[in-house]
Motif scaffolding. Structure first.
Motif, PDB file in Angstrom:
ATOM      1  N   GLY A 124       6.521  16.795 -12.631  1.00  0.00           N
ATOM      2  CA  GLY A 124       6.755  15.503 -13.251  1.00  0.00           C
ATOM      3  C   GLY A 124       5.519  14.623 -13.165  1.00  0.00           C
ATOM      4  O   GLY A 124       4.527  14.954 -12.528  1.00  0.00           O
ATOM      5  N   ILE A 125       5.578  13.492 -13.839  1.00  0.00           N
ATOM      6  CA  ILE A 125       4.452  12.555 -13.896  1.00  0.00           C
ATOM      7  C   ILE A 125       4.929  11.178 -13.423  1.00  0.00           C
ATOM      8  O   ILE A 125       5.959  10.670 -13.889  1.00  0.00           O
ATOM      9  N   GLY A 126       4.187  10.585 -12.504  1.00  0.00           N
ATOM     10  CA  GLY A 126       4.383   9.193 -12.129  1.00  0.00           C
ATOM     11  C   GLY A 126       3.260   8.360 -12.697  1.00  0.00           C
ATOM     12  O   GLY A 126       2.100   8.806 -12.746  1.00  0.00           O
ATOM     13  N   CYS A 127       3.569   7.147 -13.139  1.00  0.00           N
ATOM     14  CA  CYS A 127       2.563   6.324 -13.812  1.00  0.00           C
ATOM     15  C   CYS A 127       2.709   4.868 -13.371  1.00  0.00           C
ATOM     16  O   CYS A 127       3.824   4.355 -13.238  1.00  0.00           O
ATOM     17  N   ILE A 128       1.563   4.226 -13.159  1.00  0.00           N
ATOM     18  CA  ILE A 128       1.508   2.790 -12.864  1.00  0.00           C
ATOM     19  C   ILE A 128       0.763   2.105 -13.995  1.00  0.00           C
ATOM     20  O   ILE A 128      -0.335   2.530 -14.378  1.00  0.00           O
ATOM     21  N   TRP A 129       1.379   1.058 -14.548  1.00  0.00           N
ATOM     22  CA  TRP A 129       0.761   0.247 -15.592  1.00  0.00           C
ATOM     23  C   TRP A 129       0.419  -1.134 -15.034  1.00  0.00           C
ATOM     24  O   TRP A 129       1.071  -1.624 -14.107  1.00  0.00           O
ATOM     25  N   LYS A 130      -0.577  -1.753 -15.630  1.00  0.00           N
ATOM     26  CA  LYS A 130      -0.914  -3.141 -15.325  1.00  0.00           C
ATOM     27  C   LYS A 130      -0.788  -3.969 -16.585  1.00  0.00           C
ATOM     28  O   LYS A 130      -1.224  -3.544 -17.657  1.00  0.00           O
ATOM     29  N   ARG A 131      -0.192  -5.152 -16.441  1.00  0.00           N
ATOM     30  CA  ARG A 131       0.056  -6.002 -17.601  1.00  0.00           C
ATOM     31  C   ARG A 131      -1.157  -6.853 -17.925  1.00  0.00           C
ATOM     32  O   ARG A 131      -1.896  -7.285 -17.031  1.00  0.00           O
ATOM     33  N   GLY A 132      -1.348  -7.078 -19.222  1.00  0.00           N
ATOM     34  CA  GLY A 132      -2.404  -7.971 -19.680  1.00  0.00           C
ATOM     35  C   GLY A 132      -1.893  -9.387 -19.809  1.00  0.00           C
ATOM     36  O   GLY A 132      -0.922  -9.804 -19.160  1.00  0.00           O
ATOM     37  N   THR A 133      -2.504 -10.158 -20.692  1.00  0.00           N
ATOM     38  CA  THR A 133      -2.123 -11.555 -20.850  1.00  0.00           C
ATOM     39  C   THR A 133      -0.864 -11.722 -21.699  1.00  0.00           C
ATOM     40  O   THR A 133      -0.244 -12.771 -21.662  1.00  0.00           O
ATOM     41  N   GLN A 134      -0.515 -10.707 -22.475  1.00  0.00           N
ATOM     42  CA  GLN A 134       0.694 -10.758 -23.286  1.00  0.00           C
ATOM     43  C   GLN A 134       1.800  -9.939 -22.613  1.00  0.00           C
ATOM     44  O   GLN A 134       1.518  -8.992 -21.878  1.00  0.00           O
TER      45      GLN A 134
END
Length: 911
Positions: A107-117
């Motif tokens: 499986g794949i784990g993923c972390i995202w970071k939010r921008g200004t929107q």
């Protein structure tokens, strides 16, 4: 599949039809993995796509929907991964995690970071998980401290939850199927993700950078133990993390019987005896009847002598398992209760973690389960609550210093059976008054569908209750709220998963069916006042709490935009919220006023959009425009102050400041026109010295824009804006002859001010006196007028005097004010062209003309557009001082609304 059951009709005028659910409609509660749903503090609802490996998102309560970009391995081979089974968003809404199980591999784990929107997310990191070590639970650390009210309607902050990890941002705790704890974190100012793994079944201490030994699957009695459900608990003021795990035993792969191929008829079927497992092992396979508990602690160690850095260590300490009487576990969650809000002195104390055990919050483990018995009827539902108590540490020898830790004990606390109904979901919360509560979604198993030959579109299939933590009984101070469903789907596709809105106004539910997924929005219970009605004060406190915590108020805005609240009731709720904020202003009352103006603009705009009466729609539109105009004045004043240099202004920002000056002049002209139209020179003199006008003029005095002439805060911003325009005009006029660009800018501003029809010097002198007089007005009445966004009857006599002075003085040149040369030119152009001239779109922040680029963003509260997020083309065009001011508005609009891309932007504030 369940279906409505029809009872025999009795007479020609009355027929009763009932719906009825079967046991299989509730069985998805026991299935794993569960479908994830998360409602973030920025009011974005994250869910998994029913069939594809995608994370979908929707902003509430607009119609803005978008898809989170998938990591590279998923994009390269989307069919190799299942839809995400775990979605977790950090409380600050800056980070997001999701886990995609592999269909036949890792499986794949993923972390995202939010921008200004709110719809701008980028992949920060992704990594593999083995097929036998998929993620079953996730929890973010370092959440902001919650705020609750105290007896004096002032706010205090609760203790932080979980350990404080000041050298990492963010920090994520994962629990996997192989009973491992993963601490995933980014060190401050480091772009590399670091992971520490520890076993949750044996005492383990592992340091950062230490290699992780490869352990085989935990087996016993010929079976493999696999964690299928887990919960992570973060107590208030507690440095330890508690993990609860429910496991099942499955046969080892060597003992698994290969699938039978019906086409291979030539191969004789012979049962081969196996030695890996005895026949009695069948009794040990399946769900375990106990819960594993484990304590996790973060540790920090000095890395080297002479270096001030710290090395992170992770320590796990398994606790005795907890047996439970259930036969089919459906949910597992920690309920953490606070000890009470902190006093102002405690808020500043650096030793929050050094409190005594009695001052820390309590921790409970809630276990819900079903008993399907013989699968002949609907299951029996029960909820068990266990208290988990830390015992004082025992003396330890130096050699066993790391292993000897305080132990935890558990005790049965409360039990509740819900039969013949079924508990579908539970969500712990803390009320605005600091009281720990538990939301419980309880579903009926049958109910009426048709009465008196009238078939409603929706029927009630259950209700949401508030339970006391002390004994799981219904809380008498809270009303219950209904769970509704389409009548054609009653008893089917039940709402079995739920997420609660940031301010606990609504619950968003999803069904277990893959396609189509049934979603629903249900109001959460409201606290009752002394008369048994819904407490309006609690809504005011919720608004104030959301403003102080910097959370989205979209769920509150949606609620107050419904027809069930009158405009007067909405204004009263906003008034009390502003009053509470003024008592908690921390020396910056203008920020609270600014936030409330933005919230008022959003509510009145939404009510105007949904109003069916033209006159009401016109009044509400004028109200929210007035609130937005005051926000624009404050933002414009900030721009002038930020670009101020010595005795003048930053010349490189001249054209940007001219754009704001143009808006200020146009606003002043609109305000002065309304003053002229609202003045009735034929009225009679009243006994109190005020002019008594005709009914038509009295109605004109209700014009919302006139609030900016009487409210002390609003008129002060008008005066400040006029001063900046005058000073900026004088500054440009005093500049020596320079380049052509500077000369044109100077001529534009001089023409703008000198030919406006308003004597800005005389008007500023008048407003100085108005500001002094407005400060004598009743503060409560001023708050009421600000939340109503129009002059109240009490302050209209004072307003009438101001209008009289403006209309009868030489401040205005009325012919120039009402008739512009451009109007005459545009009028001739329209006659020749046969169509009106289209107004150019202007930036809601900078007030300049929009560049019409792809970088344009839209505010989800006021629908204003801006290109504030575009990259500067050159340093000369976008000077540093101006750019610093623009950076303030990259996260939100001047009204406080979030930014989003304009791809989908219609139907605002709809459920």
């Amino acid at each position: 599949m369940s279906s409505p059951s029809v009872s025999p009709s009795k007479g020609k005028t009355r027929e009763a039809t009932h719906w009825k659910a079967a046991w299989w409609d509730f069985y998805p509660l026991a299935e794993r993995p569960k479908r994830p749903v998360e409602w973030s503090n920025s009011s974005v609802i994250f869910t998994a796509h029913p069939t594809q490996s995608l994370v979908t998102a929707r902003h509430f309560s607009s119609s803005k929907q978008f898809v989170i970009p998938s990591p590279a391995p998923v994009l390269a081979s989307p069919t190799a991964y299942e839809p995400p089974t775990i979605i977790s968003v950090a409380s600050g809404d800056e980070w997001l995690f999701a886990y995609f199980p592999g269909r036949s591999g890792d499986g794949i784990g993923c972390i995202w970071k939010r921008g200004t929107q709110i719809d701008n997310w980028s992949v920060k990191e992704c990594w593999n998980f083995t097929r036998s070590g998929g993620v079953v639970a996730a929890k973010w650390l370092n959440s902001p401290r919650e705020r609750v009210t105290k007896s004096s309607i002032t706010f205090g902050r609760l203790l932080p939850r979980g350990p404080l990890t000041s050298i990492t941002n963010p920090t994520l705790i994962l629990v996997t199927q192989d009973h491992q704890a993963h601490a995933c974190y980014f060190r401050q100012y480091s772009p590399t993700l670091k992971i520490i793994k520890c076993s949750l079944l044996s005492p383990t201490l592992r340091l950062e950078g230490q290699p992780v030994p490869v352990n085989g699957p935990v087996a016993g009695s010929g079976a493999i133990r696999e964690c299928v459900d887990a919960a992570v608990g973060l107590g208030y003021g507690e440095s330890s993390i508690l993990v609860a795990m429910h496991s099942r035993r499955i046969p080892p792969q060597s003992a698994a019987i290969p699938p039978f191929d019906a086409m291979d008829i030539d191969v004789p079927i012979a049962l081969q005896p196996t030695t890996d497992s005895a026949p009695s092992d069948w009794d040990t396979w399946g769900e375990e009847q106990f819960i594993d508990l484990c304590e996790i602690q973060f540790k920090h160690y000095p890395i080297a002598l002479g270096y001030d850095g710290m090395q992170i260590g992770l320590f796990t300490n398994p606790l005795p398992p907890l047996p439970y009487p259930g036969k089919c576990l459906t949910d597992l969650l920690f309920v953490c209760t606070p000890p009470g809000p902190s006093s102002p002195s405690e808020m500043k104390s650096p030793s929050l973690q050094k409190r005594s055990e009695s001052e820390k919050g309590k921790i409970y483990l809630a276990i819900s389960h079903l008993d399907f018995e013989d699968f002949a009827s609907v299951p029996k539902s029960e909820l068990n609550l266990y208290s988990i108590i830390r015992q004082p540490p025992s003396p330890a020898s130096p050699r066993s210093k790391e292993i000897s830790k305080p132990s935890w004990n558990y005790h049965p606390h409360a039990t509740r059976s819900f039969g013949p109904r079924v508990l579908a979901f539970a969500a712990p919360t803390v009320s605005n008054f600091g009281e720990p509560l538990l939301y419980a979604g309880i579903l009926d198993t049958s109910g009426p569908l048709m009465i008196q030959q009238t078939k409603p579109k929706v029927v009630q299939i259950g209700e949401i209750k508030v339970l006391n933590i002390s004994d799981l009984t219904d809380h008498e101070n809270w009303e219950s709220s209904p769970i509704m469903s389409e009548s054609s789907k009653a008893g089917r596709d039940l709402p079995l998963r739920a997420a609660v809105s940031p301010n606990h106004m609504f619950a968003f539910t999803i069904s277990s069916s893959n396609w189509p997924v049934q979603t629903g929005l249900h109001a959460l219970p409201r606290i009752l006042d002394k008369n048994g009605g819904i407490s309006a004060l609690s809504l005011s406190i919720s608004i104030a709490s959301a403003v102080l915590a910097r959370k989205s108020t979209s769920d509150l805005t949606h609620l107050l935009s419904l027809p069930s609240f009158t405009t007067e009731e909405v204004a009263d709720i906003l008034f009390h919220a502003l009053e509470i904020l003024d008592k908690n202003d921390n020396g910056m009352p203008h920020l609270s006023t600014w936030d409330m103006l933005g919230i008022s603009a959003g509510i009145y705009r939404s009510r105007a959009q949904h109003s069916k009466d033209d006159s009401d729609r016109e009044v509400l539109t004028a109200r929210w425009q007035t609130a937005h105009d005051i926000c624009s004045l404050m933002a414009g004043n900030m721009a002038f102050e930020d670009c101020h240099e010595g005795e003048g202004y930053d010349v490189s920002a001249a054209w940007q400041l001219i754009g704001i000056s143009t808006w200020i002049v146009n606003f002043t002209e609109r305000l002065m026109k309304q003053c002229v139209l609202s003045w009735d020179p034929t009225g009679q003199q009243g006994g109190n010295g005020a002019q008594i006008s005709s009914n038509a003029t009295k109605k004109m005095l209700e014009s919302p824009i006139l609030l900016t002439l009487i409210h002390p805060y609003a008129v002060q911003n008008v005066l400040t804006a006029l001063r900046h325009v005058r000073q900026f005009r004088s500054f440009l006029g005093s500049l020596p002859a320079g380049g052509e660009n500077a000369h044109i800018a100077k001529d534009v501003l001089i023409d703008l001010v000198d030919r406006s029809g308003v004597d800005f010097t005389a008007l500023s002198n008048l407003l100085e006196e108005v500001v002094k007089a407005s400060k004598m007005l009743d503060a409560q009445e001023c708050r009421k007028a600000l939340t109503l966004c129009y002059p109240t009857p009490t302050i209209r006599p004072h307003l009438h005097k101001i209008i009289q002075t403006v209309s009868q003085s030489s401040i205005l040149h009325k012919s120039t004010l009402f008739i512009k040369p451009s109007d005459l030119v545009d009028g001739v152009s329209m006659l020749l062209a046969g169509a009106p001239k289209k107004e150019k779109d202007r930036d809601v922040v900078t007030k300049g003309i929009l560049a019409k680029q792809n970088s344009t963003v839209v505010c989800l509260r006021c629908n204003g557009r801006s290109d504030i997020l575009r990259e500067p083309l050159s340093p000369s065009r976008f000077p540093s001082r101006w750019r610093n001011w623009e950076n303030v508005w990259k996260q939100r609009c001047i009204c406080g609304g979030p930014w989003t891309s304009p791809a989908v932007n219609k139907g605002f504030f709809q459920a």
